[in-house]
Design an enzyme around this catalytic site. Structure first.
Site, PDB file in Angstrom:
ATOM      1  N   GLU A   1      18.523  24.942  40.986  1.00 54.18           N
ATOM      2  CA  GLU A   1      17.227  24.271  41.153  1.00 54.18           C
ATOM      3  C   GLU A   1      16.085  25.132  40.593  1.00 54.18           C
ATOM      4  O   GLU A   1      15.004  25.218  41.154  1.00 54.18           O
ATOM      5  CB  GLU A   1      17.007  23.971  42.644  1.00 54.18           C
ATOM      6  CG  GLU A   1      16.027  22.862  42.963  1.00 54.18           C
ATOM      7  CD  GLU A   1      16.388  21.525  42.352  1.00 54.18           C
ATOM      8  OE1 GLU A   1      17.546  21.087  42.465  1.00 54.18           O
ATOM      9  OE2 GLU A   1      15.484  20.924  41.730  1.00 54.18           O
TER      10      GLU A   1
HETATM   11  C1  LIG Z   1      27.095  26.297  42.182  1.00 51.33           C
HETATM   12  C2  LIG Z   1      26.145  25.725  41.190  1.00 51.33           C
HETATM   13  C3  LIG Z   1      25.799  24.385  41.259  1.00 51.33           C
HETATM   14  C4  LIG Z   1      24.982  23.838  40.277  1.00 51.33           C
HETATM   15  N1  LIG Z   1      24.732  22.490  40.311  1.00 51.33           N
HETATM   16  C5  LIG Z   1      24.079  21.931  39.260  1.00 51.33           C
HETATM   17  C6  LIG Z   1      23.952  20.517  39.148  1.00 51.33           C
HETATM   18  O1  LIG Z   1      24.420  19.780  40.008  1.00 51.33           O
HETATM   19  N2  LIG Z   1      23.337  19.996  38.066  1.00 51.33           N
HETATM   20  C7  LIG Z   1      22.820  20.800  37.091  1.00 51.33           C
HETATM   21  O2  LIG Z   1      22.274  20.267  36.141  1.00 51.33           O
HETATM   22  N3  LIG Z   1      22.902  22.132  37.172  1.00 51.33           N
HETATM   23  C8  LIG Z   1      23.535  22.724  38.212  1.00 51.33           C
HETATM   24  N4  LIG Z   1      23.652  24.091  38.287  1.00 51.33           N
HETATM   25  C9  LIG Z   1      23.139  24.881  37.195  1.00 51.33           C
HETATM   26  C10 LIG Z   1      21.932  25.715  37.584  1.00 51.33           C
HETATM   27  O3  LIG Z   1      20.804  24.918  37.735  1.00 51.33           O
HETATM   28  C11 LIG Z   1      21.792  26.780  36.493  1.00 51.33           C
HETATM   29  O4  LIG Z   1      22.826  27.711  36.701  1.00 51.33           O
HETATM   30  C12 LIG Z   1      20.454  27.446  36.526  1.00 51.33           C
HETATM   31  O5  LIG Z   1      19.453  26.565  36.111  1.00 51.33           O
HETATM   32  C13 LIG Z   1      20.435  28.682  35.607  1.00 51.33           C
HETATM   33  O6  LIG Z   1      20.911  28.382  34.361  1.00 51.33           O
HETATM   34  P1  LIG Z   1      22.021  29.292  33.688  1.00 51.33           P
HETATM   35  O7  LIG Z   1      23.148  29.396  34.646  1.00 51.33           O
HETATM   36  O8  LIG Z   1      22.321  28.753  32.361  1.00 51.33           O
HETATM   37  O9  LIG Z   1      21.366  30.694  33.588  1.00 51.33           O
HETATM   38  P2  LIG Z   1      20.376  31.217  32.458  1.00 51.33           P
HETATM   39  O10 LIG Z   1      19.345  30.200  32.194  1.00 51.33           O
HETATM   40  O11 LIG Z   1      21.183  31.714  31.343  1.00 51.33           O
HETATM   41  O12 LIG Z   1      19.685  32.416  33.217  1.00 51.33           O
HETATM   42  C14 LIG Z   1      20.307  33.691  33.385  1.00 51.33           C
HETATM   43  C15 LIG Z   1      19.269  34.661  33.949  1.00 51.33           C
HETATM   44  O13 LIG Z   1      18.182  34.804  33.025  1.00 51.33           O
HETATM   45  C16 LIG Z   1      16.958  34.495  33.621  1.00 51.33           C
HETATM   46  N5  LIG Z   1      16.116  33.780  32.672  1.00 51.33           N
HETATM   47  C17 LIG Z   1      16.454  32.744  31.901  1.00 51.33           C
HETATM   48  N6  LIG Z   1      15.413  32.347  31.165  1.00 51.33           N
HETATM   49  C18 LIG Z   1      14.394  33.139  31.458  1.00 51.33           C
HETATM   50  C19 LIG Z   1      13.041  33.230  31.027  1.00 51.33           C
HETATM   51  N7  LIG Z   1      12.537  32.364  30.166  1.00 51.33           N
HETATM   52  N8  LIG Z   1      12.265  34.177  31.584  1.00 51.33           N
HETATM   53  C20 LIG Z   1      12.756  35.033  32.482  1.00 51.33           C
HETATM   54  N9  LIG Z   1      14.015  34.993  32.930  1.00 51.33           N
HETATM   55  C21 LIG Z   1      14.837  34.052  32.425  1.00 51.33           C
HETATM   56  C22 LIG Z   1      17.292  33.622  34.809  1.00 51.33           C
HETATM   57  O14 LIG Z   1      16.316  33.707  35.842  1.00 51.33           O
HETATM   58  C23 LIG Z   1      18.635  34.199  35.244  1.00 51.33           C
HETATM   59  O15 LIG Z   1      18.448  35.272  36.100  1.00 51.33           O
HETATM   60  C24 LIG Z   1      24.444  24.653  39.270  1.00 51.33           C
HETATM   61  C25 LIG Z   1      24.764  26.008  39.248  1.00 51.33           C
HETATM   62  C26 LIG Z   1      25.623  26.540  40.169  1.00 51.33           C
HETATM   63  C27 LIG Z   1      25.974  27.986  40.059  1.00 51.33           C
END
Ligand SMILES: Cc1cc2nc3c(=O)[nH]c(=O)nc-3n(C[C@H](O)[C@H](O)[C@H](O)COP(=O)(O)OP(=O)(O)OC[C@H]3O[C@@H](n4cnc5c(N)ncnc54)[C@H](O)[C@@H]3O)c2cc1C
Lengths: 250, 601
Positions: free
Chosen positions: B442
């Site tokens: 979220e």
């Molecule tokens: C158990 C679980 C359930 C989920 N359920 C859903 C779902 O139902 N539907 C759905 O759509 N998604 C879902 N998600 C996905 C979740 O919303 C994403 O994992 C989350 O948005 C982060 O994206 P990412 O994993 O690609 O991490 P990334 O975006 O790659 O981020 C990795 C790290 O980099 C940091 N970061 C990234 N960009 C920036 C920036 N611009 N500035 C500073 N820091 C940054 C982040 O804060 C994080 O610490 C789920 C995830 C999990 C683990």
């Protein structure tokens, strides 16, 4: 058939009960109250009877202080059609409740009165039996199954040796045991619908029966604390302890 | 045995004595309610949480969903939990009566959902997603879409999902690759992969409604080119009956640390060119549609963080009262039996810290939910607008702060259990694993912090932050004359001044064009402002407790109120005071982290 179901407001079974410091009773101020679990089973059974077509109206009744109305609302939310609240601030003992219920049963002329076998606060297990005697109706207590046929009911009862099935003529008084059913949760929409269902308020004083207490409470105490267990070396020592210390075997 | 996961007494105190939620019954929408019906809803949630969700939670954790012949199987215990929630009417609770709802105020709804999450947040996830999907269609769907998809969602017959993330795109949604092309008949054909989809497949409901973000062929780049689609698992015929499978495949399951009862899928759409999608809202306006319900969803994640912490605390208190170990430092007589560990000062410290954090986090989320009610139903237009303004600034904090600090509380709950806490025989390790998600999904906590500092604190020339500070100062003034609270009033007044100073310094750096520097400590800023907000809400709770004690609360019960005063004192003396160095770093616009060259790691 109309079903009259009696319900009692008691301390929530999940709450740890504390004895008042003056030992006159248990603490109820600020303690969460709920419907007596055996009464929930009675309401559930009555509602199932209605759903199955063996009853056409379910009337819940409770005797007690203003707040007993909340318990009646719960019954209405579970599916009772209307309720009667016998209002009194007086302490009510089983005979008094049975007398009050008799007045309502005489007025309502139900085909069945169903109620909990006991309330978890005083565990009296008397009211249903007294009510049946006052009404001159058959009684079937500790019910774990009820089946209706041709103006009678087959009631399976939980007794010490196992199960016993009675056939009683209706109208009758049935008291419920734990295994009769698993009460439903009142859903949120039904909680709201219950607010629109009628609750008839009747002053206990106006019902013309003597409800004065017949039993005096001298003192209420916590049950004794359980002593810590001990380890025994072998079966011989165990038998000796059971015989000499616990005196549970000869 | 009291509730295993919450203290109902505290919920009532916070909802009614502090937030005055029963006053909502005066508003037209809630006219049929009274304190009794609001409490009945709460009691129902507590009952289902304790009797159904809590006993089933370890089963969902142990037997995580499995993929069998392309279908996801969820243990039957979790089917039972989901049914208990839907049958009770929690998905539709806020709706009008004639739509099967209870017209439940948001603050009560969030409290109820929070109780369910305390028992099993993973199972409650099915409900949260379904509610969010249905609410979204309620606002943006066509009549046909409402009939075919929204109504079965509210009824719990279908369950919903939110498909935003992709394998290569998480925080930066503008870069998504899923495509939708017009099929010529008003529908679209969707293709691409979605990653992390909670509830992406399951065998609980007869159909699944995926709400999917994808790009149309003529989409402008970035977030302005994202559209929102309904993609059912099985197509739905015009009469509402189910049709053919809709070319949505489960490409794999993610095996998670916690939050396991809800499946988590890599979904592949349109592998065979047959994935029918229905556009929701205008083309390219998908993200705007989604954000419509963001406030509620983020407060929902905050509540999850707070309440998982709460469950850990509840369990820790129970354990500490029963576990006997050691003797008091001032009476070590070995012939005496060991004492319950709750008597040891260090255990008290751990319990009090948990209490201060989890009850504070709950206050934060419920206060936001209460503002949601004001934003939608306050009779006075100014009050509605002000509530919206306050929510702007509080929502990122409500999402992130509980996840950050209740995780610490969950860690302490394990610590209180000693070695037993580190085993799967006790629930505290699961709670710890479950809560770890809340900082990630979220919008990660990092993204929330940037949103808070980069946008919410600055927008309209800082109007939202100013409104928040006014609220805080009003409560300081109201508590100033109470001897028990004077010390806290001074501390809070000082802290608000300091954070305003830091905000101004950050703003000045930004004005000089040092945009990167100005955002470099955003997470620190969120934590610091979060602490100030939670301290403020502790002051409110303490005032209500102080009132009750003065009015001569029932003697057997005054421990509850004295506990509130003590937790408030703890939060101010140990937690808020501990934030001073962070605020000093913010005021200096410190660049230690930002200056790191990437090759220095
Ligand atoms: C158990 C679980 C359930 C989920 N359920 C859903 C779902 O139902 N539907 C759905 O759509 N998604 C879902 N998600 C996905 C979740 O919303 C994403 O994992 C989350 O948005 C982060 O994206 P990412 O994993 O690609 O991490 P990334 O975006 O790659 O981020 C990795 C790290 O980099 C940091 N970061 C990234 N960009 C920036 C920036 N611009 N500035 C500073 N820091 C940054 C982040 O804060 C994080 O610490 C789920 C995830 C999990 C683990």
């Amino acid at each position: 058939m109309k079903v009259l179901v009696a319900v009692k407001r008691t301390i929530d079974p999940n709450v740890k009960v504390r004895v008042k410091s003056d030992q006159t009773g248990v603490e109820t101020a600020n303690v969460k109250m709920a419907m007596n679990p055996f009464c929930e089973i009675a309401v559930e059974e009555a509602v199932r009877m209605k759903e199955a077509g063996s009853a056409n109206e379910v009337v819940a009744v409770s005797a007690g202080a203003d707040k007993a109305q909340e318990t009646l609302r719960t019954a209405l939310a579970m599916g009772a059609d209307r309720a009667v609240h016998i209002v009194t601030e007086a302490e009510l003992q089983p005979l008094a409740v049975a007398r009050l219920l008799k007045v309502i049963a005489d007025e309502e002329q139900p085909g069945l009165v169903i109620m909990g076998k006991q309330a978890i606060d005083d565990d009296s297990n008397q009211t249903g039996q007294m009510l049946a005697a006052l009404l001159g109706w058959p009684q079937a207590t500790f019910a774990s199954e009820i089946e209706f046929k041709d103006g009678t009911a087959d009631v399976t009862r939980e007794i010490d040796g196992g199960l016993e099935t009675l056939n009683v003529n209706l109208p009758a008084v049935v008291t419920t045991d734990l295994r009769l059913n698993e009460p439903r949760y009142a859903s949120l929409p039904n909680i709201m619908k219950a607010k629109k269902k009628p609750i008839d308020r009747r002053e206990a004083d106006a019902l013309g029966v003597d409800i004065s207490p017949r039993l005096a409470i001298h003192k209420v105490e916590e049950p004794p604390k359980r002593e810590a267990g001990i380890k025994v070396a072998d079966v011989a020592e165990l038998v000796a302890k059971l015989r000499d210390d616990a005196k549970v075997i000869g | 045995m009291a509730s295993a996961v919450v203290n109902p007494r505290d919920l009532r105190f916070q909802l009614f004595d502090v937030l005055g939620s029963d006053a909502l019954c005066a508003r037209a929408r809630y006219r049929d309610h009274d304190r009794e019906s609001l409490e009945a809803a709460l009691d129902l949630a507590i009952q289902i949480a304790d009797e159904v969700l809590w006993p089933n939670a370890p089963i969902g954790d142990r037997d995580e969903p499995r993929l069998e012949n392309g279908r996801v199987r969820v243990p039957s215990a979790i089917h039972e939990s989901v049914a208990a929630i839907t049958d009770a009417g929690f998905i539709a609770a806020a709706l009008d009566y004639d739509r099967g709802g209870m017209q439940l105020p948001a603050v009560l709804l969030q409290a109820c959902l929070g109780v369910l999450k305390a028992a099993d947040t993973a199972t409650a996830g099915y409900l949260m997603l379904t509610k969010a999907a249905a609410n979204l269609l309620d606002v943006h769907g066509t009549d046909e879409q409402k009939r075919l998809y929204m109504e079965p969602l509210y009824a719990g017959r279908f369950l919903g999902t939110m498909c935003l993330s992709e394998p290569d795109v998480g925080s930066s949604l503008g870069d998504i690759r899923c495509r939708a092309v017009p099929a010529g008949d008003g529908t679209y054909r969707l293709s691409g992969s979605k990653m992390w989809i909670s509830g992406g497949d399951q065998d609980i409901s007869e159909n699944i409604v995926h709400l999917v973000l994808a790009k149309l062929p003529d989409a402008p780049p970035g977030v302005k080119g994202i559209s929102l689609f309904i993609v059912p698992k099985f197509r739905v015929n015009a009469d509402g009956t189910l049709g053919a499978p809709n070319d949505v495949a489960v490409a794999g399951l993610n095996h998670k640390m916690g939050y396991r009862a809800i499946s988590n899928c890599l979904l592949s759409f349109g592998e065979n060119g047959g994935c029918e999608a229905h556009l929701v809202g205008a083309p390219h306006a998908g993200l705007a549609c989604m954000f419509h319900m963001m406030n509620e969803a983020r407060i929902g994640v905050g509540i999850s963080g707070a309440m998982i912490g709460y469950a850990g605390y509840t369990q820790a208190v129970r354990y500490a009262r029963e576990r006997r170990q050691g003797r008091p430092v001032d009476n070590r007589d070995p012939t005496q039996p060991p004492v319950p560990i709750v008597r040891h000062a260090d255990v008290k410290r751990m319990l009090l810290k948990q209490k201060a954090i989890v009850e504070g986090a709950l206050a934060l989320c419920l206060t936001c939910a209460r503002y949601l009610d004001d934003m939608t139903t306050a009779t006075d237009e100014d009050q509605r607008q002000r509530a919206g303004l306050l929510l702007d600034i509080l929502t990122p904090i409500a999402k992130a702060w509980p996840a950050e600090f209740c995780q610490e509380a969950n860690s302490l709950a394990i610590q209180v259990h000693g070695g037993y806490g580190y085993t799967r025989d006790f629930p505290v390790e699961r709670l710890y694993r479950d809560n770890r998600l809340n900082a990630i999904h979220e919008g990660t906590n990092g993204i929330q912090a940037i949103d808070l500092l980069g946008r919410k604190a600055r927008s309209q020339d800082g109007a939202a932050l100013r409104a928040l500070m006014e609220e805080i100062r009003a409560d300081i003034d109201a508590a100033r004359d109470l001897p028990a609270l004077a010390e806290h009033c001074d501390a809070l007044a000082a802290a608000t001044g300091e954070i305003e100073g830091a905000t101004a310094a950050i703003g000045a750096a930004r004005a000089e064009g040092r945009i990167g520097d100005s955002l470099a400590n955003a997470s620190l800023y969120l934590n610091a402002l979060g602490h100030i907000v939670v301290a403020w809400l502790w002051l409110r709770q303490a005032r209500a407790a102080d009132d009750a004690l003065r009015q001569g609360a029932v003697t057997d019960d005054d421990a509850f109120y004295r506990g509130k005063l003590a937790a408030c004192r703890y939060f101010f003396r140990y937690e808020l005071a501990g934030m001073k160095p962070a605020i000093a770093l913010l005021a200096r616009v410190d660049t230690t982290c930002a200056e790191m060259d990437t090759n220095m790691f």
